[in-house]
Write a protein that holds these residues in place. Sequence first.
Motif, PDB file in Angstrom:
ATOM      1  N   PRO A 130       0.771  -1.342   0.044  1.00  0.00           N
ATOM      2  CA  PRO A 130      -0.135   0.247   0.038  1.00  0.00           C
ATOM      3  C   PRO A 130       1.203   1.177  -0.118  1.00  0.00           C
ATOM      4  O   PRO A 130       0.174   1.788  -0.721  1.00  0.00           O
ATOM      5  CB  PRO A 130      -0.665   0.081   1.333  1.00  0.00           C
ATOM      6  CG  PRO A 130      -0.965  -1.771   0.963  1.00  0.00           C
ATOM      7  CD  PRO A 130       0.417  -2.696   1.383  1.00  0.00           C
ATOM      8  N   ALA A 131       1.958   0.939   0.213  1.00  0.00           N
ATOM      9  CA  ALA A 131       2.915   2.632   0.345  1.00  0.00           C
ATOM     10  C   ALA A 131       3.289   3.028  -0.569  1.00  0.00           C
ATOM     11  O   ALA A 131       3.051   4.168  -0.888  1.00  0.00           O
ATOM     12  CB  ALA A 131       3.903   2.221   1.815  1.00  0.00           C
ATOM     13  N   VAL A 132       3.819   1.403  -1.076  1.00  0.00           N
ATOM     14  CA  VAL A 132       4.371   2.182  -2.515  1.00  0.00           C
ATOM     15  C   VAL A 132       3.666   2.565  -3.527  1.00  0.00           C
ATOM     16  O   VAL A 132       3.204   2.930  -4.147  1.00  0.00           O
ATOM     17  CB  VAL A 132       5.344   0.718  -3.056  1.00  0.00           C
ATOM     18  CG1 VAL A 132       5.473   0.643  -4.542  1.00  0.00           C
ATOM     19  CG2 VAL A 132       6.372   0.623  -2.553  1.00  0.00           C
ATOM     20  N   THR A 133       2.075   2.015  -3.334  1.00  0.00           N
ATOM     21  CA  THR A 133       0.764   2.270  -4.046  1.00  0.00           C
ATOM     22  C   THR A 133       0.767   3.749  -4.651  1.00  0.00           C
ATOM     23  O   THR A 133       0.651   4.206  -4.877  1.00  0.00           O
ATOM     24  CB  THR A 133       0.195   1.074  -4.161  1.00  0.00           C
ATOM     25  OG1 THR A 133       0.010  -0.371  -4.488  1.00  0.00           O
ATOM     26  CG2 THR A 133      -0.847   1.468  -5.284  1.00  0.00           C
ATOM     27  N   GLU A 134       0.019   4.036  -3.285  1.00  0.00           N
ATOM     28  CA  GLU A 134       0.207   5.735  -2.777  1.00  0.00           C
ATOM     29  C   GLU A 134       1.339   6.457  -2.442  1.00  0.00           C
ATOM     30  O   GLU A 134       0.804   7.344  -3.691  1.00  0.00           O
ATOM     31  CB  GLU A 134       0.220   5.386  -0.572  1.00  0.00           C
ATOM     32  CG  GLU A 134      -0.463   7.181  -0.748  1.00  0.00           C
ATOM     33  CD  GLU A 134       0.081   7.527   1.282  1.00  0.00           C
ATOM     34  OE1 GLU A 134      -0.698   8.453   1.367  1.00  0.00           O
ATOM     35  OE2 GLU A 134      -0.001   5.957   1.864  1.00  0.00           O
ATOM     36  N   THR A 161       3.472  -7.965  -6.517  1.00  0.00           N
ATOM     37  CA  THR A 161       2.507  -7.954  -5.409  1.00  0.00           C
ATOM     38  C   THR A 161       3.193  -9.452  -4.015  1.00  0.00           C
ATOM     39  O   THR A 161       3.054  -9.473  -3.445  1.00  0.00           O
ATOM     40  CB  THR A 161       0.718  -8.573  -5.216  1.00  0.00           C
ATOM     41  OG1 THR A 161       0.707  -9.717  -5.921  1.00  0.00           O
ATOM     42  CG2 THR A 161       0.204  -7.076  -6.199  1.00  0.00           C
ATOM     43  N   THR A 162       4.032 -10.514  -4.900  1.00  0.00           N
ATOM     44  CA  THR A 162       4.817 -10.882  -4.097  1.00  0.00           C
ATOM     45  C   THR A 162       6.051 -10.545  -3.709  1.00  0.00           C
ATOM     46  O   THR A 162       6.639  -9.904  -4.437  1.00  0.00           O
ATOM     47  CB  THR A 162       4.654 -12.481  -4.569  1.00  0.00           C
ATOM     48  OG1 THR A 162       5.276 -12.079  -5.966  1.00  0.00           O
ATOM     49  CG2 THR A 162       3.018 -12.699  -4.809  1.00  0.00           C
ATOM     50  N   ARG A 163       7.107 -11.734  -3.073  1.00  0.00           N
ATOM     51  CA  ARG A 163       8.163 -11.221  -2.369  1.00  0.00           C
ATOM     52  C   ARG A 163       9.036 -12.246  -3.467  1.00  0.00           C
ATOM     53  O   ARG A 163       8.259 -13.166  -4.234  1.00  0.00           O
ATOM     54  CB  ARG A 163       8.530 -11.421  -0.925  1.00  0.00           C
ATOM     55  CG  ARG A 163       7.962 -10.584  -0.115  1.00  0.00           C
ATOM     56  CD  ARG A 163       8.762 -10.525   1.102  1.00  0.00           C
ATOM     57  NE  ARG A 163       8.909 -12.060   2.233  1.00  0.00           N
ATOM     58  CZ  ARG A 163       9.050 -12.812   2.909  1.00  0.00           C
ATOM     59  NH1 ARG A 163       9.426 -11.537   3.405  1.00  0.00           N
ATOM     60  NH2 ARG A 163       8.731 -14.231   3.393  1.00  0.00           N
ATOM     61  N   ASP A 164      10.119 -12.129  -3.182  1.00  0.00           N
ATOM     62  CA  ASP A 164      11.457 -13.270  -4.704  1.00  0.00           C
ATOM     63  C   ASP A 164      10.961 -14.838  -3.891  1.00  0.00           C
ATOM     64  O   ASP A 164      11.227 -14.970  -5.020  1.00  0.00           O
ATOM     65  CB  ASP A 164      12.651 -12.824  -4.186  1.00  0.00           C
ATOM     66  CG  ASP A 164      13.726 -12.768  -3.013  1.00  0.00           C
ATOM     67  OD1 ASP A 164      12.123 -12.886  -1.832  1.00  0.00           O
ATOM     68  OD2 ASP A 164      14.343 -12.162  -2.820  1.00  0.00           O
ATOM     69  N   ASP A 165      10.266 -14.562  -2.646  1.00  0.00           N
ATOM     70  CA  ASP A 165      10.454 -15.655  -2.474  1.00  0.00           C
ATOM     71  C   ASP A 165       9.049 -16.366  -2.335  1.00  0.00           C
ATOM     72  O   ASP A 165       8.502 -17.687  -2.250  1.00  0.00           O
ATOM     73  CB  ASP A 165      10.679 -16.431  -0.647  1.00  0.00           C
ATOM     74  CG  ASP A 165       9.808 -16.030   0.156  1.00  0.00           C
ATOM     75  OD1 ASP A 165       9.385 -14.792  -0.520  1.00  0.00           O
ATOM     76  OD2 ASP A 165      10.407 -15.647   1.320  1.00  0.00           O
ATOM     77  N   GLY A 170       1.121  -8.368  -0.285  1.00  0.00           N
ATOM     78  CA  GLY A 170       0.522  -6.802  -1.142  1.00  0.00           C
ATOM     79  C   GLY A 170      -1.216  -7.818  -2.483  1.00  0.00           C
ATOM     80  O   GLY A 170      -1.400  -8.881  -2.505  1.00  0.00           O
ATOM     81  N   MET A 171      -1.939  -7.183  -1.923  1.00  0.00           N
ATOM     82  CA  MET A 171      -3.425  -7.131  -2.535  1.00  0.00           C
ATOM     83  C   MET A 171      -3.104  -7.195  -4.177  1.00  0.00           C
ATOM     84  O   MET A 171      -2.122  -6.019  -4.325  1.00  0.00           O
ATOM     85  CB  MET A 171      -4.717  -6.864  -1.982  1.00  0.00           C
ATOM     86  CG  MET A 171      -4.739  -6.628  -0.704  1.00  0.00           C
ATOM     87  SD  MET A 171      -6.286  -6.156  -0.312  1.00  0.00           S
ATOM     88  CE  MET A 171      -7.506  -7.062  -0.776  1.00  0.00           C
ATOM     89  N   GLU A 172      -3.719  -7.750  -4.792  1.00  0.00           N
ATOM     90  CA  GLU A 172      -3.818  -7.163  -6.795  1.00  0.00           C
ATOM     91  C   GLU A 172      -4.395  -6.473  -6.613  1.00  0.00           C
ATOM     92  O   GLU A 172      -3.937  -5.697  -7.606  1.00  0.00           O
ATOM     93  CB  GLU A 172      -4.745  -8.554  -7.399  1.00  0.00           C
ATOM     94  CG  GLU A 172      -4.180 -10.380  -6.839  1.00  0.00           C
ATOM     95  CD  GLU A 172      -2.761 -10.043  -7.107  1.00  0.00           C
ATOM     96  OE1 GLU A 172      -2.638  -9.865  -8.747  1.00  0.00           O
ATOM     97  OE2 GLU A 172      -1.755 -10.948  -6.751  1.00  0.00           O
ATOM     98  N   THR A 173      -5.259  -5.398  -5.493  1.00  0.00           N
ATOM     99  CA  THR A 173      -5.662  -4.803  -6.451  1.00  0.00           C
ATOM    100  C   THR A 173      -4.297  -3.491  -6.100  1.00  0.00           C
ATOM    101  O   THR A 173      -4.596  -1.807  -6.557  1.00  0.00           O
ATOM    102  CB  THR A 173      -6.431  -4.194  -5.150  1.00  0.00           C
ATOM    103  OG1 THR A 173      -6.526  -4.108  -3.893  1.00  0.00           O
ATOM    104  CG2 THR A 173      -8.667  -4.796  -5.455  1.00  0.00           C
ATOM    105  N   GLU A 174      -3.819  -3.568  -5.625  1.00  0.00           N
ATOM    106  CA  GLU A 174      -2.568  -2.168  -5.203  1.00  0.00           C
ATOM    107  C   GLU A 174      -1.779  -2.503  -7.068  1.00  0.00           C
ATOM    108  O   GLU A 174      -1.996  -1.179  -7.532  1.00  0.00           O
ATOM    109  CB  GLU A 174      -1.192  -3.288  -4.493  1.00  0.00           C
ATOM    110  CG  GLU A 174      -2.003  -3.438  -2.926  1.00  0.00           C
ATOM    111  CD  GLU A 174      -2.097  -2.284  -2.184  1.00  0.00           C
ATOM    112  OE1 GLU A 174      -1.753  -0.328  -2.671  1.00  0.00           O
ATOM    113  OE2 GLU A 174      -3.089  -1.651  -1.620  1.00  0.00           O
TER     114      GLU A 174
END
Length: 322
Positions: A130-134, A161-165, A170-174
């Motif tokens: 969310p912080a990145v999307t904002e 919306t996932t990490r490298d692992d 995050g949610m897909e809505t981001e």
Amino acid sequence: MSSFLHAPMAYTVPPSVSFQSVRGPKTIRLSCCRAFAAKIPIPPINPKDPFLSKLASVAASSPETILNRPVNPDTPPYLDLFDSPKLMATPAQVERSVSYNEHRPKSPPPDLPSLLLHGRIVYIGMPLVPAVTELVVAELMYLQWMDPKQPIYLYINSTGTTRDDGETVGMETEGFAIYDALMQLQNEVHTVAVGAAIGQACLLLSAGTKGHRFMMPHAKAMIQQPRVPSSGLMPASDVLIRAKEVITNRDTLVELLAKHTGNSVEAVANVMRRPFYMDANRAKEFGVIDKILWRGQEKVMAEVAAPEEWDKNAGIEVMDGF
């Protein structure tokens, strides 16, 4: 001894000294002759000297302040005339104030995102939380407000919306929020993949303006199905609701990728059954990007002969059926 102290003393008054009688004790005013004063060299005086200017103004307004001054050996003379005298700086202060490089900024520089924003560059270098999307949506709206005609450069190095692992962060809505913001812009959006563009980040890479979607030679792109977030102690009915929402997000992602890559929905859905990795050349063939950012690439590729020309020059004959 006492008689000696009270004995009258004779004074020899030079002709250049004049007496003036006033009430009370006698005072002596000395006036130097002009001939004697003319022989003394006067050093040059800087008219812009702030100390001398202050002394001149005080002498003009109230001369008694200069003439009748108490003697204080602890302070320099006339320094008390200043309301807040400024003493010399210490060597440490002088050292900090000197700039040895004329190109060095005189004030602290702003943060790096602000410097990039000044060049109309929006950089996504983290998973889509969310912080990145904002921040990204706000920067896009600001750049359009500043100039709706100049292009915006979107640099992407994100795992979506996932990490490298593979863990969901995050949610897909981001990703859909940034995508919708891109679609509402009047500006051209030049997207550049630097590092990785995975999942929703790959969608943002393909959503740039046609002809201005780029990829670094060693960057990677990957599309995959959305993942179900951790259910924890959630009831089974709620897990089923979440699973249906993930399927809906997957279908939306497939439709958008098909729209921007020029492939059919079936083709995109087929490659997304498992993680589909693409290097720069494969991403260009799949329609995710338009060009590979390789310095001098056009000149090198223009001089490369076709495979048939290579075979002909090498004396290789291609047999039918092979």
